[in-house]
Design a protein around this motif. Structure first.
Motif, PDB file in Angstrom:
ATOM      1  N   MET A   1       0.839  -1.198   0.000  1.00  0.00           N
ATOM      2  CA  MET A   1       0.000   0.000   0.000  1.00  0.00           C
ATOM      3  C   MET A   1       0.877   1.251   0.000  1.00  0.00           C
ATOM      4  N   ILE A   2       0.633   2.156  -0.928  1.00  0.00           N
ATOM      5  CA  ILE A   2       1.376   3.421  -1.001  1.00  0.00           C
ATOM      6  C   ILE A   2       0.671   4.451  -0.130  1.00  0.00           C
ATOM      7  N   ARG A   3       1.386   5.005   0.837  1.00  0.00           N
ATOM      8  CA  ARG A   3       0.800   5.965   1.769  1.00  0.00           C
ATOM      9  C   ARG A   3       1.188   7.388   1.359  1.00  0.00           C
ATOM     10  N   VAL A   4       0.190   8.247   1.227  1.00  0.00           N
ATOM     11  CA  VAL A   4       0.394   9.604   0.710  1.00  0.00           C
ATOM     12  C   VAL A   4      -0.031  10.638   1.742  1.00  0.00           C
ATOM     13  N   LEU A   5       0.782  11.687   1.888  1.00  0.00           N
ATOM     14  CA  LEU A   5       0.422  12.837   2.718  1.00  0.00           C
ATOM     15  C   LEU A   5       0.085  14.002   1.794  1.00  0.00           C
ATOM     16  N   LEU A   6      -1.059  14.646   2.026  1.00  0.00           N
ATOM     17  CA  LEU A   6      -1.480  15.792   1.232  1.00  0.00           C
ATOM     18  C   LEU A   6      -1.144  17.073   1.988  1.00  0.00           C
ATOM     19  N   ALA A   7      -0.355  17.948   1.367  1.00  0.00           N
ATOM     20  CA  ALA A   7       0.026  19.209   2.001  1.00  0.00           C
ATOM     21  C   ALA A   7      -0.380  20.364   1.097  1.00  0.00           C
ATOM     22  N   ASP A   8      -1.490  21.011   1.436  1.00  0.00           N
ATOM     23  CA  ASP A   8      -2.022  22.112   0.635  1.00  0.00           C
ATOM     24  C   ASP A   8      -2.917  22.945   1.531  1.00  0.00           C
ATOM     25  N   GLY A  16     -10.333  16.870  -3.059  1.00  0.00           N
ATOM     26  CA  GLY A  16     -10.351  16.282  -4.402  1.00  0.00           C
ATOM     27  C   GLY A  16      -9.285  15.220  -4.564  1.00  0.00           C
ATOM     28  N   PHE A  17      -8.084  15.513  -4.089  1.00  0.00           N
ATOM     29  CA  PHE A  17      -7.005  14.536  -4.174  1.00  0.00           C
ATOM     30  C   PHE A  17      -7.316  13.305  -3.326  1.00  0.00           C
ATOM     31  N   ARG A  18      -7.861  13.524  -2.125  1.00  0.00           N
ATOM     32  CA  ARG A  18      -8.179  12.397  -1.240  1.00  0.00           C
ATOM     33  C   ARG A  18      -9.202  11.465  -1.894  1.00  0.00           C
ATOM     34  N   ALA A  19     -10.240  12.036  -2.489  1.00  0.00           N
ATOM     35  CA  ALA A  19     -11.271  11.219  -3.116  1.00  0.00           C
ATOM     36  C   ALA A  19     -10.682  10.350  -4.225  1.00  0.00           C
ATOM     37  N   LEU A  20      -9.774  10.926  -5.010  1.00  0.00           N
ATOM     38  CA  LEU A  20      -9.159  10.184  -6.109  1.00  0.00           C
ATOM     39  C   LEU A  20      -8.224   9.098  -5.589  1.00  0.00           C
ATOM     40  N   LEU A  21      -7.353   9.469  -4.655  1.00  0.00           N
ATOM     41  CA  LEU A  21      -6.339   8.532  -4.180  1.00  0.00           C
ATOM     42  C   LEU A  21      -6.931   7.397  -3.355  1.00  0.00           C
ATOM     43  N   ALA A  30      -2.592   9.031   4.060  1.00  0.00           N
ATOM     44  CA  ALA A  30      -2.205   8.820   5.454  1.00  0.00           C
ATOM     45  C   ALA A  30      -2.528  10.028   6.318  1.00  0.00           C
ATOM     46  N   GLY A  31      -2.600  11.230   5.695  1.00  0.00           N
ATOM     47  CA  GLY A  31      -2.884  12.427   6.467  1.00  0.00           C
ATOM     48  C   GLY A  31      -2.946  13.651   5.596  1.00  0.00           C
TER      49      GLY A  31
END
Length: 221
Positions: A1-8, A16-21, A30-31
């Protein structure tokens, strides 16, 4: 599983990014962070595989946050992809030098964003389509007098040749065609060169190719 942090700092962008990912079977968010300081804290706490980092954020901007992440020996496995509104953002050049594995414009196609996340985890540099050579040209225009090439003394002649081709923006497939080898062989040479030079990824190889003088302005044809 690839874990991604969104910083914006824009909650709508993050949503939008969370829904896609999160809709992907191999990726999870991940956060989320709304500023650079929060992003840095969460990176250290959560150790995500990839950070999607906006260049412009309050408290600590994306460039400064990226430099702290890539400069931390305990975070070497964390890859940063910078997000920008404009493809020719003046900070993109500095983002690559700061250690980012690449950048994407925020209105990139969903498939391209997903490919980006998966690509950087595998150690590939990621740039929006059509940008690689322009970015390299910009680096060439700003590059200082090359330093002595002693740092490349441990490379074989073939590895130097491959590094030069990476430096002018060629993909593994293009390098393979140029050298009449298989794409897997080209990828192996690139990987070995990165290991020998301690480069985080392909983007850093481009910087090193110019800083060492292996590639010079005008070699972009």
């Amino acid at each position: 599983m690839i874990r991604v942090l969104l910083a914006d700092d824009q909650s709508l962008v993050r949503a939008g990014f969370r829904a896609l990912l999160d809709a992907q079977p191999d990726i999870e968010v991940a956060g989320e962070a709304a500023d650079g300081e929060e992003a840095l804290r969460l990176v250290r706490e959560l150790r995500p595989d990839v950070v999607l980092m906006d260049i412009r954020m309050p408290l600590l901007d994306g460039l400064a946050t990226t430099r702290r992440i890539t400069g931390d020996a305990e975070l070497t496995d964390v890859k940063v992809v910078m997000l920008t509104t404009f493809e020719l953002d003046e900070y993109v050049f500095e983002a690559i030098r700061s250690g980012a594995s690449g950048f994407l414009v925020k209105d990139t196609e969903p498939d391209e964003l997903l490919r980006a996340v998966r690509a950087v985890v595998q150690g590939d540099a990621l740039l929006s389509p059509g940008v690689t050579r322009r970015l390299i040209a910009e680096f060439a225009a700003r590059s200082k007098e090359p330093a002595a090439a002693d740092a490349l003394s441990g490379l074989t002649e073939r590895e130097r040749e491959v590094m030069a081709l990476v430096g002018i923006g060629l993909s593994n497939e293009e390098i393979a065609r140029r050298l009449v080898v298989s794409p897997l062989t080209a990828k192996t040479h690139v990987s070995r060169t990165m290991v020998k030079l301690g480069a985080r990824d392909r983007a850093q190889l481009v910087v090193l190719a110019y800083e060492s003088g292996l590639v010079r302005p005008g070699w972009l044809g």
